[in-house]
Design an enzyme around this catalytic site. Structure first.
Site, PDB file in Angstrom:
ATOM      1  N   ARG A   1      -2.384  -6.214  -7.916  1.00  0.00           N
ATOM      2  CA  ARG A   1      -1.174  -6.994  -7.628  1.00  0.00           C
ATOM      3  C   ARG A   1      -0.998  -8.116  -8.625  1.00  0.00           C
ATOM      4  O   ARG A   1       0.088  -8.344  -9.134  1.00  0.00           O
ATOM      5  CB  ARG A   1      -1.263  -7.608  -6.223  1.00  0.00           C
ATOM      6  CG  ARG A   1      -1.148  -6.618  -5.105  1.00  0.00           C
ATOM      7  CD  ARG A   1      -1.497  -7.294  -3.838  1.00  0.00           C
ATOM      8  NE  ARG A   1      -2.846  -7.844  -4.046  1.00  0.00           N
ATOM      9  CZ  ARG A   1      -3.591  -8.383  -3.127  1.00  0.00           C
ATOM     10  NH1 ARG A   1      -3.144  -8.518  -1.920  1.00  0.00           N
ATOM     11  NH2 ARG A   1      -4.792  -8.825  -3.399  1.00  0.00           N
TER      12      ARG A   1
ATOM     13  N   LYS B   1     -16.451  -7.039   5.921  1.00  0.00           N
ATOM     14  CA  LYS B   1     -15.188  -7.784   5.883  1.00  0.00           C
ATOM     15  C   LYS B   1     -14.714  -8.213   7.274  1.00  0.00           C
ATOM     16  O   LYS B   1     -13.703  -8.875   7.391  1.00  0.00           O
ATOM     17  CB  LYS B   1     -14.094  -6.946   5.212  1.00  0.00           C
ATOM     18  CG  LYS B   1     -14.165  -6.937   3.715  1.00  0.00           C
ATOM     19  CD  LYS B   1     -12.899  -6.314   3.148  1.00  0.00           C
ATOM     20  CE  LYS B   1     -12.817  -6.491   1.658  1.00  0.00           C
ATOM     21  NZ  LYS B   1     -11.575  -5.922   1.113  1.00  0.00           N
TER      22      LYS B   1
ATOM     23  N   SER C   1      -2.962  -7.652   2.826  1.00  0.00           N
ATOM     24  CA  SER C   1      -3.324  -7.499   4.238  1.00  0.00           C
ATOM     25  C   SER C   1      -3.803  -8.822   4.819  1.00  0.00           C
ATOM     26  O   SER C   1      -3.494  -9.161   5.956  1.00  0.00           O
ATOM     27  CB  SER C   1      -4.419  -6.442   4.392  1.00  0.00           C
ATOM     28  OG  SER C   1      -3.943  -5.177   4.049  1.00  0.00           O
TER      29      SER C   1
ATOM     30  N   HIS D   1       0.841  -1.202   0.000  1.00  0.00           N
ATOM     31  CA  HIS D   1       0.000   0.000   0.000  1.00  0.00           C
ATOM     32  C   HIS D   1       0.874   1.249   0.000  1.00  0.00           C
ATOM     33  O   HIS D   1       0.634   2.197  -0.751  1.00  0.00           O
ATOM     34  CB  HIS D   1      -0.891   0.053   1.262  1.00  0.00           C
ATOM     35  CG  HIS D   1      -1.945  -0.987   1.338  1.00  0.00           C
ATOM     36  ND1 HIS D   1      -2.096  -1.791   2.448  1.00  0.00           N
ATOM     37  CD2 HIS D   1      -2.917  -1.344   0.472  1.00  0.00           C
ATOM     38  CE1 HIS D   1      -3.117  -2.598   2.251  1.00  0.00           C
ATOM     39  NE2 HIS D   1      -3.636  -2.352   1.060  1.00  0.00           N
TER      40      HIS D   1
END
Length: 162
Positions: free
Chosen positions: A91, A42, A129, A18
């Site tokens: 990514r 989430k 993450s 990030h």
């Protein structure tokens, strides 16, 4: 001309990947607003307040970056901030399908807001993450994936330390 861009995410936690994207965006835009989504769906590991504080610590050295939490639609938040573009990170190829769908939905909701995709530097392309949280909760070493303060917070909050 306004060159403000929003970089949204849950940042649970903020990773070196990030930070790489935000550093690079800060060189391209006058203002970068790191927009931290509440996103209870989430089931975040850290609270919104903790995630905002972490991002402020990690990004505090970048003068044109501002960190804000939000809990409404991204396009609404973006308009409220006076921005006309959103940055999303890609990514791996598997990210593209979801991000493409999200960009098209946002464009449908607010045609004046554009989505810009950035890819991380090669050394950060595998960091997520989710993986960082998983490693941390299993007692693994995450210091090469996150800022030292984030690694410390993960260690304090991990169930393996309770």
């Amino acid at each position: 001309m306004n060159h403000t861009v929003v970089f949204p995410g849950t940042f649970d936690p903020i990773t070196n990947g990030h930070r790489d994207l935000i550093d690079r965006a800060a060189k391209m835009f006058t203002t970068v607003i790191v927009a931290i989504a509440e996103n209870k769906r989430k089931n975040p590991f850290f609270t919104l307040e903790q995630r905002v504080d972490m991002c402020k610590i990690v990004l505090g050295h970048i003068k044109n970056v501002h960190v804000k939490g939000f809990d409404n639609l991204l396009v609404e938040f973006t308009k409220q901030q006076g921005a006309r573009a959103v940055i999303r990170g890609l990514r791996v190829v598997s990210d593209f399908e979801y991000e493409f769908q999200l960009a098209n939905m946002n464009r449908r909701l607010e045609p004046d807001i554009e989505t810009i995709f950035l890819t991380p530097s090669e050394q950060f392309s595998f960091i997520s993450s989710t993986l960082v949280r998983e490693i941390a909760t299993m007692g693994g070493e995450v210091s090469s994936f996150v800022h030292p303060k984030v690694a410390e917070l993960l260690k304090q909050e991990s169930p393996s330390n309770v």
